[in-house]
Design a protein around this motif. Structure first.
Motif, PDB file in Angstrom:
ATOM      1  N   PHE A 156       0.419  -1.217   0.478  1.00  0.00           N
ATOM      2  CA  PHE A 156      -0.631  -0.068  -0.079  1.00  0.00           C
ATOM      3  C   PHE A 156       0.848   1.413   0.187  1.00  0.00           C
ATOM      4  CE2 PHE A 156      -3.052  -2.830   2.598  1.00  0.00           C
ATOM      5  CZ  PHE A 156      -3.760  -3.174   1.455  1.00  0.00           C
ATOM      6  N   THR A 157       2.179   1.103  -0.214  1.00  0.00           N
ATOM      7  CA  THR A 157       3.513   2.214   0.321  1.00  0.00           C
ATOM      8  C   THR A 157       3.238   3.055  -1.096  1.00  0.00           C
ATOM      9  OG1 THR A 157       4.580   1.224   2.054  1.00  0.00           O
ATOM     10  CG2 THR A 157       5.217   2.667   0.170  1.00  0.00           C
ATOM     11  N   VAL A 158       3.286   2.619  -1.935  1.00  0.00           N
ATOM     12  CA  VAL A 158       3.364   3.702  -3.888  1.00  0.00           C
ATOM     13  C   VAL A 158       1.661   4.033  -3.508  1.00  0.00           C
ATOM     14  CG1 VAL A 158       3.293   3.463  -5.917  1.00  0.00           C
ATOM     15  CG2 VAL A 158       4.626   1.912  -3.967  1.00  0.00           C
ATOM     16  N   ILE A 159       0.753   3.679  -3.256  1.00  0.00           N
ATOM     17  CA  ILE A 159      -0.924   4.146  -3.640  1.00  0.00           C
ATOM     18  C   ILE A 159      -0.608   5.771  -2.482  1.00  0.00           C
ATOM     19  CG2 ILE A 159      -3.046   3.955  -3.459  1.00  0.00           C
ATOM     20  CD1 ILE A 159      -2.873   1.363  -4.370  1.00  0.00           C
ATOM     21  N   TYR A 160      -0.300   4.915  -1.334  1.00  0.00           N
ATOM     22  CA  TYR A 160      -0.402   6.215   0.061  1.00  0.00           C
ATOM     23  C   TYR A 160       0.572   7.534   0.139  1.00  0.00           C
ATOM     24  CZ  TYR A 160       0.110   8.310   4.832  1.00  0.00           C
ATOM     25  OH  TYR A 160       0.186   9.265   6.117  1.00  0.00           O
ATOM     26  N   THR A 161       1.881   7.022  -0.439  1.00  0.00           N
ATOM     27  CA  THR A 161       2.485   8.010  -0.857  1.00  0.00           C
ATOM     28  C   THR A 161       2.733   8.903  -1.550  1.00  0.00           C
ATOM     29  OG1 THR A 161       4.207   7.059  -1.572  1.00  0.00           O
ATOM     30  CG2 THR A 161       4.799   6.847   0.661  1.00  0.00           C
ATOM     31  N   ASP A 162       1.777   8.377  -2.774  1.00  0.00           N
ATOM     32  CA  ASP A 162       1.266   8.610  -4.312  1.00  0.00           C
ATOM     33  C   ASP A 162       0.417  10.204  -4.380  1.00  0.00           C
ATOM     34  OD1 ASP A 162       3.524   8.486  -5.710  1.00  0.00           O
ATOM     35  OD2 ASP A 162       2.674   6.455  -6.815  1.00  0.00           O
ATOM     36  N   VAL A 163      -0.439   9.609  -3.288  1.00  0.00           N
ATOM     37  CA  VAL A 163      -2.254   9.824  -2.817  1.00  0.00           C
ATOM     38  C   VAL A 163      -1.787  11.341  -2.257  1.00  0.00           C
ATOM     39  CG1 VAL A 163      -4.052  10.603  -1.647  1.00  0.00           C
ATOM     40  CG2 VAL A 163      -3.931   8.378  -3.046  1.00  0.00           C
ATOM     41  N   ILE A 164      -0.855  11.286  -1.380  1.00  0.00           N
ATOM     42  CA  ILE A 164      -0.834  12.691  -0.467  1.00  0.00           C
ATOM     43  C   ILE A 164       0.469  12.975  -1.118  1.00  0.00           C
ATOM     44  CG2 ILE A 164      -1.336  11.405   1.677  1.00  0.00           C
ATOM     45  CD1 ILE A 164       1.996  10.671   2.083  1.00  0.00           C
ATOM     46  N   HIS A 165       1.385  12.391  -2.139  1.00  0.00           N
ATOM     47  CA  HIS A 165       1.631  13.403  -3.339  1.00  0.00           C
ATOM     48  C   HIS A 165       1.123  14.681  -4.004  1.00  0.00           C
ATOM     49  CE1 HIS A 165       5.765  15.378  -4.690  1.00  0.00           C
ATOM     50  NE2 HIS A 165       5.296  14.471  -5.963  1.00  0.00           N
ATOM     51  N   ASN A 166       0.045  13.802  -4.540  1.00  0.00           N
ATOM     52  CA  ASN A 166      -0.420  14.273  -5.850  1.00  0.00           C
ATOM     53  C   ASN A 166      -1.901  15.294  -5.004  1.00  0.00           C
ATOM     54  OD1 ASN A 166      -0.860  13.127  -8.523  1.00  0.00           O
ATOM     55  ND2 ASN A 166      -0.632  11.510  -7.683  1.00  0.00           N
ATOM     56  N   ILE A 167      -2.011  15.829  -4.035  1.00  0.00           N
ATOM     57  CA  ILE A 167      -2.950  16.207  -3.076  1.00  0.00           C
ATOM     58  C   ILE A 167      -1.522  17.403  -2.963  1.00  0.00           C
ATOM     59  CG2 ILE A 167      -3.508  16.934  -1.117  1.00  0.00           C
ATOM     60  CD1 ILE A 167      -4.949  13.957  -0.500  1.00  0.00           C
ATOM     61  N   GLU A 168      -0.909  17.143  -2.422  1.00  0.00           N
ATOM     62  CA  GLU A 168       0.724  18.367  -2.552  1.00  0.00           C
ATOM     63  C   GLU A 168       0.734  19.042  -3.403  1.00  0.00           C
ATOM     64  OE1 GLU A 168       4.167  20.307  -2.164  1.00  0.00           O
ATOM     65  OE2 GLU A 168       4.399  18.461  -3.429  1.00  0.00           O
ATOM     66  N   ASN A 169       0.746  17.757  -4.252  1.00  0.00           N
ATOM     67  CA  ASN A 169       0.753  18.766  -6.067  1.00  0.00           C
ATOM     68  C   ASN A 169       0.050  20.194  -6.478  1.00  0.00           C
ATOM     69  OD1 ASN A 169       3.532  17.615  -6.572  1.00  0.00           O
ATOM     70  ND2 ASN A 169       2.792  15.683  -7.654  1.00  0.00           N
ATOM     71  N   ILE A 170      -1.025  19.546  -6.114  1.00  0.00           N
ATOM     72  CA  ILE A 170      -2.466  20.318  -6.369  1.00  0.00           C
ATOM     73  C   ILE A 170      -2.258  21.798  -5.217  1.00  0.00           C
ATOM     74  CG2 ILE A 170      -4.635  20.901  -5.443  1.00  0.00           C
ATOM     75  CD1 ILE A 170      -5.453  17.724  -6.139  1.00  0.00           C
ATOM     76  N   GLY A 171      -1.751  21.899  -4.079  1.00  0.00           N
ATOM     77  CA  GLY A 171      -1.100  22.572  -3.496  1.00  0.00           C
ATOM     78  C   GLY A 171       0.567  23.871  -3.879  1.00  0.00           C
ATOM     79  N   ASP A 172       0.676  22.977  -5.015  1.00  0.00           N
ATOM     80  CA  ASP A 172       1.796  23.758  -6.019  1.00  0.00           C
ATOM     81  C   ASP A 172       0.823  24.777  -6.382  1.00  0.00           C
ATOM     82  OD1 ASP A 172       3.914  23.237  -4.418  1.00  0.00           O
ATOM     83  OD2 ASP A 172       4.114  20.680  -5.826  1.00  0.00           O
ATOM     84  N   SER A 173      -0.115  23.448  -7.344  1.00  0.00           N
ATOM     85  CA  SER A 173      -0.432  24.403  -8.471  1.00  0.00           C
ATOM     86  C   SER A 173      -1.522  26.081  -8.317  1.00  0.00           C
ATOM     87  CB  SER A 173      -1.465  23.955  -9.822  1.00  0.00           C
ATOM     88  OG  SER A 173      -0.867  23.003  -9.700  1.00  0.00           O
ATOM     89  N   CYS A 174      -1.924  25.249  -6.732  1.00  0.00           N
ATOM     90  CA  CYS A 174      -2.888  26.622  -5.767  1.00  0.00           C
ATOM     91  C   CYS A 174      -2.243  27.799  -5.866  1.00  0.00           C
ATOM     92  CB  CYS A 174      -3.276  25.865  -4.520  1.00  0.00           C
ATOM     93  SG  CYS A 174      -4.088  25.631  -5.304  1.00  0.00           S
ATOM     94  N   ASP A 175      -0.577  27.380  -4.944  1.00  0.00           N
ATOM     95  CA  ASP A 175       0.188  28.205  -4.904  1.00  0.00           C
ATOM     96  C   ASP A 175       0.416  29.466  -5.961  1.00  0.00           C
ATOM     97  OD1 ASP A 175       2.497  29.525  -2.881  1.00  0.00           O
ATOM     98  OD2 ASP A 175       3.715  29.305  -4.289  1.00  0.00           O
ATOM     99  N   ASN A 176       0.519  29.513  -7.327  1.00  0.00           N
ATOM    100  CA  ASN A 176       1.555  29.427  -8.431  1.00  0.00           C
ATOM    101  C   ASN A 176       0.196  30.376  -8.545  1.00  0.00           C
ATOM    102  OD1 ASN A 176       3.897  28.152  -8.774  1.00  0.00           O
ATOM    103  ND2 ASN A 176       2.712  26.212  -9.874  1.00  0.00           N
ATOM    104  N   ILE A 177      -1.164  30.621  -8.356  1.00  0.00           N
ATOM    105  CA  ILE A 177      -2.246  31.008  -9.136  1.00  0.00           C
ATOM    106  C   ILE A 177      -2.456  31.776  -7.724  1.00  0.00           C
ATOM    107  CG2 ILE A 177      -4.862  30.644  -9.073  1.00  0.00           C
ATOM    108  CD1 ILE A 177      -4.545  27.578 -10.075  1.00  0.00           C
ATOM    109  N   ALA A 178      -2.180  31.844  -6.679  1.00  0.00           N
ATOM    110  CA  ALA A 178      -1.983  32.277  -5.846  1.00  0.00           C
ATOM    111  C   ALA A 178      -0.632  34.042  -6.078  1.00  0.00           C
ATOM    112  CB  ALA A 178      -1.891  32.124  -4.295  1.00  0.00           C
ATOM    113  N   ASN A 179       0.130  33.030  -7.320  1.00  0.00           N
ATOM    114  CA  ASN A 179       1.214  34.258  -6.710  1.00  0.00           C
ATOM    115  C   ASN A 179       1.224  34.918  -7.826  1.00  0.00           C
ATOM    116  OD1 ASN A 179       3.373  34.088  -5.346  1.00  0.00           O
ATOM    117  ND2 ASN A 179       3.689  32.003  -6.825  1.00  0.00           N
ATOM    118  N   SER A 180       0.094  34.777  -9.124  1.00  0.00           N
ATOM    119  CA  SER A 180      -0.913  35.215 -10.191  1.00  0.00           C
ATOM    120  C   SER A 180      -1.654  36.771  -9.841  1.00  0.00           C
ATOM    121  CB  SER A 180      -1.224  34.553 -11.115  1.00  0.00           C
ATOM    122  OG  SER A 180      -0.740  33.519 -11.660  1.00  0.00           O
TER     123      SER A 180
END
Length: 217
Positions: free
Chosen positions: A180-204
């Motif tokens: 389950f490790t790959v799924i667990y870590t990939d899910v939380i990483h994808n959510i963190e990536n969503i945060g990165d995109s939000c950060d970029n939009i906030a910069n705009s």
């Protein structure tokens, strides 16, 4: 031939695109934590819509950009909006990635520990609020909210690191299956990536290159 009006219309359509991704993260959470395949299918369909909107809006903004009557300020606005379109589309991509993990998890009958589910739930809650606040900042031009988004994104980065450590501790104690490790870590990483995109939009928003001008400090 009227860049001001054209940019306004493009912004409204971009806001609609962002609203769709806001709904996607809600359905993604249902799909993964609730083993809801119908929600996963909804995410997949919405991701196609978001991709199509990205293509249409990008083409439309590019056509405005090539107009001879565009001012320097309008050109800067269009350039910023093109970046925002890309970041909104990326949010949809990350939701789709998680939905695919939800399908794999459900079809294979994977059962995460209560602690792992609680941690993923926490991550989703942070990510959902981040996306909703980003959409509002984008629609209103609120620089105060944009700054809040950036602080929330920092917290989400820290949370991802903390959850990874907790998961590894469970593995060392044999309280969680390695498969389950790959799924667990990939899910939380994808959510963190969503945060990165939000950060970029906030910069705009903070650069004041999109949506309503704000005098808020």
């Amino acid at each position: 031939e009227q860049p001001f009006a054209a940019i306004h219309l493009a912004k409204k359509e971009l806001a609609r695109m962002a609203e769709i991704t806001g709904g996607m993260i809600v359905e993604t959470k249902k799909a993964f934590l609730g083993n809801d395949l119908r929600a996963a299918d909804s995410v997949m369909k919405d991701e196609v819509v978001v991709n199509n909107l990205r293509d249409i809006i990008t083409k439309y903004l590019s056509s405005i950009f090539s107009s001879e009557v565009v001012t320097e300020h309008q050109a800067r606005t269009i350039s910023g909006l093109l970046h925002v379109v890309s970041d909104v589309e990326h949010i949809g991509d990350y939701c789709k990635n998680i939905a695919e993990f939800a399908i794999e998890k459900t079809k294979n009958g994977y059962e995460f520990s209560d602690n792992a589910c609680a941690e993923i739930y926490q991550c989703f809650e942070r990510g959902t609020k981040l996306v909703n606040d980003t959409i509002e900042a984008l629609s209103t031009g609120s620089q105060k909210l944009a700054r809040s988004v950036k602080l929330q994104e920092d917290d989400l980065d820290e949370l991802e690191g903390t959850l990874r450590m907790k998961h590894m501790e469970r593995l060392n104690r044999r309280q969680c299956s390695p498969e389950f490790t790959v799924i667990y870590t990939d899910v939380i990483h994808n959510i963190e990536n969503i945060g990165d995109s939000c950060d970029n939009i906030a910069n705009s928003v903070l650069d004041d290159i999109n949506f309503k001008a704000s005098n808020e400090n």
